[in-house]
Design a protein around this motif. Structure first.
Motif, PDB file in Angstrom:
ATOM      1  N   THR A  58       0.832  -1.208   0.000  1.00 10.65           N
ATOM      2  CA  THR A  58       0.000   0.000   0.000  1.00 10.65           C
ATOM      3  C   THR A  58       0.861   1.250   0.000  1.00 10.65           C
ATOM      4  O   THR A  58       0.590   2.214  -0.727  1.00 10.65           O
ATOM      5  N   ASN A  59       1.901   1.246   0.826  1.00 10.51           N
ATOM      6  CA  ASN A  59       2.820   2.390   0.875  1.00 10.51           C
ATOM      7  C   ASN A  59       3.406   2.684  -0.495  1.00 10.51           C
ATOM      8  O   ASN A  59       3.488   3.845  -0.919  1.00 10.51           O
ATOM      9  N   LEU A  60       3.830   1.642  -1.199  1.00 11.57           N
ATOM     10  CA  LEU A  60       4.462   1.820  -2.507  1.00 11.57           C
ATOM     11  C   LEU A  60       3.471   2.366  -3.531  1.00 11.57           C
ATOM     12  O   LEU A  60       3.815   3.244  -4.338  1.00 11.57           O
ATOM     13  N   VAL A  61       2.232   1.846  -3.520  1.00 13.50           N
ATOM     14  CA  VAL A  61       1.232   2.315  -4.481  1.00 13.50           C
ATOM     15  C   VAL A  61       0.854   3.772  -4.205  1.00 13.50           C
ATOM     16  O   VAL A  61       0.774   4.597  -5.126  1.00 13.50           O
ATOM     17  N   VAL A  62       0.635   4.111  -2.934  1.00 13.88           N
ATOM     18  CA  VAL A  62       0.295   5.496  -2.584  1.00 13.88           C
ATOM     19  C   VAL A  62       1.471   6.420  -2.876  1.00 13.88           C
ATOM     20  O   VAL A  62       1.297   7.546  -3.360  1.00 13.88           O
ATOM     21  N   LEU A  63       2.680   5.945  -2.610  1.00 14.22           N
ATOM     22  CA  LEU A  63       3.874   6.744  -2.884  1.00 14.22           C
ATOM     23  C   LEU A  63       3.994   7.058  -4.371  1.00 14.22           C
ATOM     24  O   LEU A  63       4.405   8.165  -4.752  1.00 14.22           O
ATOM     25  N   ALA A  64       3.636   6.092  -5.213  1.00 18.67           N
ATOM     26  CA  ALA A  64       3.690   6.317  -6.657  1.00 18.67           C
ATOM     27  C   ALA A  64       2.732   7.428  -7.085  1.00 18.67           C
ATOM     28  O   ALA A  64       2.975   8.114  -8.087  1.00 18.67           O
ATOM     29  N   GLN A  65       1.653   7.627  -6.319  1.00 21.10           N
ATOM     30  CA  GLN A  65       0.677   8.664  -6.648  1.00 21.10           C
ATOM     31  C   GLN A  65       1.044  10.023  -6.049  1.00 21.10           C
ATOM     32  O   GLN A  65       0.606  11.057  -6.554  1.00 21.10           O
ATOM     33  N   THR A  66       1.834  10.031  -4.984  1.00 23.81           N
ATOM     34  CA  THR A  66       2.041  11.270  -4.219  1.00 23.81           C
ATOM     35  C   THR A  66       3.502  11.688  -4.100  1.00 23.81           C
ATOM     36  O   THR A  66       3.813  12.626  -3.364  1.00 23.81           O
ATOM     37  N   TRP A  67       4.417  11.043  -4.843  1.00 20.51           N
ATOM     38  CA  TRP A  67       5.846  11.221  -4.610  1.00 20.51           C
ATOM     39  C   TRP A  67       6.308  12.665  -4.767  1.00 20.51           C
ATOM     40  O   TRP A  67       7.302  13.080  -4.157  1.00 20.51           O
ATOM     41  N   ARG A  68       5.598  13.456  -5.564  1.00 18.03           N
ATOM     42  CA  ARG A  68       6.021  14.845  -5.763  1.00 18.03           C
ATOM     43  C   ARG A  68       5.945  15.671  -4.481  1.00 18.03           C
ATOM     44  O   ARG A  68       6.638  16.684  -4.349  1.00 18.03           O
ATOM     45  N   ALA A  69       5.112  15.240  -3.543  1.00 28.39           N
ATOM     46  CA  ALA A  69       4.944  15.998  -2.298  1.00 28.39           C
ATOM     47  C   ALA A  69       5.797  15.454  -1.153  1.00 28.39           C
ATOM     48  O   ALA A  69       5.711  15.946  -0.026  1.00 28.39           O
ATOM     49  N   VAL A  70       6.644  14.457  -1.427  1.00 32.27           N
ATOM     50  CA  VAL A  70       7.455  13.841  -0.376  1.00 32.27           C
ATOM     51  C   VAL A  70       8.536  14.809   0.118  1.00 32.27           C
ATOM     52  O   VAL A  70       9.225  15.460  -0.672  1.00 32.27           O
ATOM     53  N   GLU A  71       8.673  14.890   1.421  1.00 28.26           N
ATOM     54  CA  GLU A  71       9.788  15.603   2.046  1.00 28.26           C
ATOM     55  C   GLU A  71      10.809  14.540   2.469  1.00 28.26           C
ATOM     56  O   GLU A  71      10.705  13.965   3.552  1.00 28.26           O
ATOM     57  N   VAL A  72      11.767  14.289   1.591  1.00 27.97           N
ATOM     58  CA  VAL A  72      12.709  13.184   1.791  1.00 27.97           C
ATOM     59  C   VAL A  72      13.484  13.344   3.089  1.00 27.97           C
ATOM     60  O   VAL A  72      13.666  12.386   3.848  1.00 27.97           O
ATOM     61  N   ARG A  73      13.955  14.549   3.350  1.00 21.32           N
ATOM     62  CA  ARG A  73      14.759  14.771   4.558  1.00 21.32           C
ATOM     63  C   ARG A  73      13.959  14.421   5.816  1.00 21.32           C
ATOM     64  O   ARG A  73      14.470  13.787   6.736  1.00 21.32           O
ATOM     65  N   LYS A  74      12.699  14.824   5.850  1.00 18.87           N
ATOM     66  CA  LYS A  74      11.873  14.539   7.024  1.00 18.87           C
ATOM     67  C   LYS A  74      11.592  13.041   7.153  1.00 18.87           C
ATOM     68  O   LYS A  74      11.587  12.492   8.265  1.00 18.87           O
ATOM     69  N   ALA A  75      11.378  12.376   6.013  1.00 17.89           N
ATOM     70  CA  ALA A  75      11.139  10.931   6.037  1.00 17.89           C
ATOM     71  C   ALA A  75      12.354  10.196   6.600  1.00 17.89           C
ATOM     72  O   ALA A  75      12.220   9.281   7.430  1.00 17.89           O
ATOM     73  N   LEU A  76      13.544  10.592   6.163  1.00 17.09           N
ATOM     74  CA  LEU A  76      14.765   9.952   6.649  1.00 17.09           C
ATOM     75  C   LEU A  76      15.017  10.294   8.113  1.00 17.09           C
ATOM     76  O   LEU A  76      15.515   9.462   8.883  1.00 17.09           O
ATOM     77  N   LEU A  77      14.664  11.514   8.500  1.00 12.37           N
ATOM     78  CA  LEU A  77      14.837  11.927   9.894  1.00 12.37           C
ATOM     79  C   LEU A  77      13.966  11.097  10.827  1.00 12.37           C
ATOM     80  O   LEU A  77      14.371  10.747  11.945  1.00 12.37           O
ATOM     81  N   LEU A  78      12.780  10.741  10.366  1.00  9.95           N
ATOM     82  CA  LEU A  78      11.888   9.888  11.158  1.00  9.95           C
ATOM     83  C   LEU A  78      12.322   8.422  11.096  1.00  9.95           C
ATOM     84  O   LEU A  78      12.263   7.704  12.104  1.00  9.95           O
ATOM     85  N   ALA A  79      12.742   7.983   9.912  1.00  7.37           N
ATOM     86  CA  ALA A  79      13.060   6.567   9.717  1.00  7.37           C
ATOM     87  C   ALA A  79      14.334   6.145  10.438  1.00  7.37           C
ATOM     88  O   ALA A  79      14.425   5.007  10.919  1.00  7.37           O
ATOM     89  N   GLY A  80      15.330   7.027  10.490  1.00  3.75           N
ATOM     90  CA  GLY A  80      16.592   6.674  11.149  1.00  3.75           C
ATOM     91  C   GLY A  80      16.403   6.191  12.575  1.00  3.75           C
ATOM     92  O   GLY A  80      16.753   5.039  12.908  1.00  3.75           O
ATOM     93  N   PRO A  81      15.837   7.025  13.459  1.00  4.25           N
ATOM     94  CA  PRO A  81      15.619   6.572  14.838  1.00  4.25           C
ATOM     95  C   PRO A  81      14.621   5.433  14.945  1.00  4.25           C
ATOM     96  O   PRO A  81      14.705   4.612  15.859  1.00  4.25           O
ATOM     97  N   ALA A  82      13.664   5.361  14.003  1.00  4.68           N
ATOM     98  CA  ALA A  82      12.681   4.264  14.044  1.00  4.68           C
ATOM     99  C   ALA A  82      13.367   2.924  13.833  1.00  4.68           C
ATOM    100  O   ALA A  82      13.116   1.955  14.565  1.00  4.68           O
ATOM    101  N   LEU A  83      14.245   2.851  12.836  1.00  4.79           N
ATOM    102  CA  LEU A  83      14.947   1.599  12.551  1.00  4.79           C
ATOM    103  C   LEU A  83      15.918   1.241  13.669  1.00  4.79           C
ATOM    104  O   LEU A  83      16.106   0.062  13.989  1.00  4.79           O
ATOM    105  N   VAL A  84      16.524   2.254  14.274  1.00  7.03           N
ATOM    106  CA  VAL A  84      17.408   2.001  15.414  1.00  7.03           C
ATOM    107  C   VAL A  84      16.601   1.446  16.590  1.00  7.03           C
ATOM    108  O   VAL A  84      17.019   0.495  17.261  1.00  7.03           O
ATOM    109  N   ALA A  85      15.405   2.026  16.822  1.00  2.00           N
ATOM    110  CA  ALA A  85      14.582   1.602  17.958  1.00  2.00           C
ATOM    111  C   ALA A  85      14.008   0.207  17.773  1.00  2.00           C
ATOM    112  O   ALA A  85      13.626  -0.439  18.758  1.00  2.00           O
ATOM    113  N   VAL A  86      13.959  -0.279  16.530  1.00  2.00           N
ATOM    114  CA  VAL A  86      13.467  -1.638  16.283  1.00  2.00           C
ATOM    115  C   VAL A  86      14.362  -2.665  16.975  1.00  2.00           C
ATOM    116  O   VAL A  86      13.874  -3.685  17.481  1.00  2.00           O
ATOM    117  N   VAL A  87      15.655  -2.395  17.034  1.00  2.00           N
ATOM    118  CA  VAL A  87      16.601  -3.362  17.605  1.00  2.00           C
ATOM    119  C   VAL A  87      16.366  -3.568  19.100  1.00  2.00           C
ATOM    120  O   VAL A  87      16.102  -4.695  19.544  1.00  2.00           O
TER     121      VAL A  87
END
Length: 247
Positions: A58-87
């Protein structure tokens, strides 16, 4: 295990369709809407695995429709600590009772969400520090209680994040988080009919949600995001209390 007959597959398809449509309109909600039913149909382990896999789709399909509005820096800023916290979250999940973890995490996010909605002063998850905190909480909750969305919603409400950009950016963030979750737990082994019905329902749900997103105002969409986050957190708390009381 899911009934492979028409009624069982129809229930599966309806669940996935509604979850995918909700995800497209609000930016989150696939797991909040679908996971409880998928667990009921397939059992806790396989149900959550399928929820992760379909959420990624679902994420991939929605992303294909909305990618122009993505804030990459903010996505990575959220994802970095999220992936670290998974451990550490995975380690804690294997060490402490899961209901106790779910009760703590869900309760904290629920209280914070209600506080944010009640007062501007409670909107503390702002700036880089707020993003890191929200991402870490989301990753931890995703691996311990299978609910990573409410913490990101809390950050969005705190910062007044524009809904269009929020929907797009959360998809990229969720792609990274769900990929990490699937890599850690494996890919679900299911019958071809289950994958076919799930895939078709996912695409149809996103397309329907895309049409609805055009008529849903940003204010109403933010209200839906807040409501889903509160319901998800509350459901986590209730489920944990029931499991603790029956233990």
């Amino acid at each position: 295990m899911i009934d492979p007959t028409v009624p069982g597959l129809a229930l599966l398809g309806t669940t996935v369709l509604v979850g995918a449509g909700t995800q497209r309109v609000t930016g989150l909600g696939f797991s909040l809407v679908s996971a409880p039913f998928l667990v009921l149909l397939l059992g806790p382990f396989t149900g959550i695995l399928l929820a992760n896999a379909l959420s990624l789709g679902t994420n991939l399909v929605v992303l294909a429709q909305t990618w122009r509005a993505v804030e990459v820096r903010k996505a990575l800023l959220l994802a970095g600590p999220a992936l670290v916290a998974v451990v550490p979250g995975a380690w804690v999940a294997h060490t402490l009772p899961a209901p106790l973890l779910a009760l703590t995490a869900g309760g904290l996010v629920l209280v914070a969400l209600l506080a944010v909605l009640a007062s501007e002063r409670a909107r503390v998850l702002r700036g880089t520090g707020g993003a890191i905190t929200a991402g870490a909480a989301s990753g931890f909750m995703n691996v311990t209680a299978a609910v990573g969305g409410p913490a990101i919603s809390l950050y969005a409400l705190s910062t007044g994040w524009a809904h269009g950009s929020y929907v797009a950016t959360v998809q990229l963030y969720s792609v990274l988080l769900n990929t990490g979750s699937i890599a850690a737990k494996g890919w679900p082994d299911l019958a071809p009919a289950v994958w076919l019905v799930s895939g078709c329902a996912l695409v149809i749900g996103v397309l329907v949600g895309h049409l609805l997103a055009r008529v849903v105002t940003p204010g109403r969409a933010r209200t839906m995001v807040a409501a889903l986050a509160i319901v998800g957190s509350a459901a986590t708390v209730v489920k944990a209390v029931v499991e603790l009381s029956s233990a």
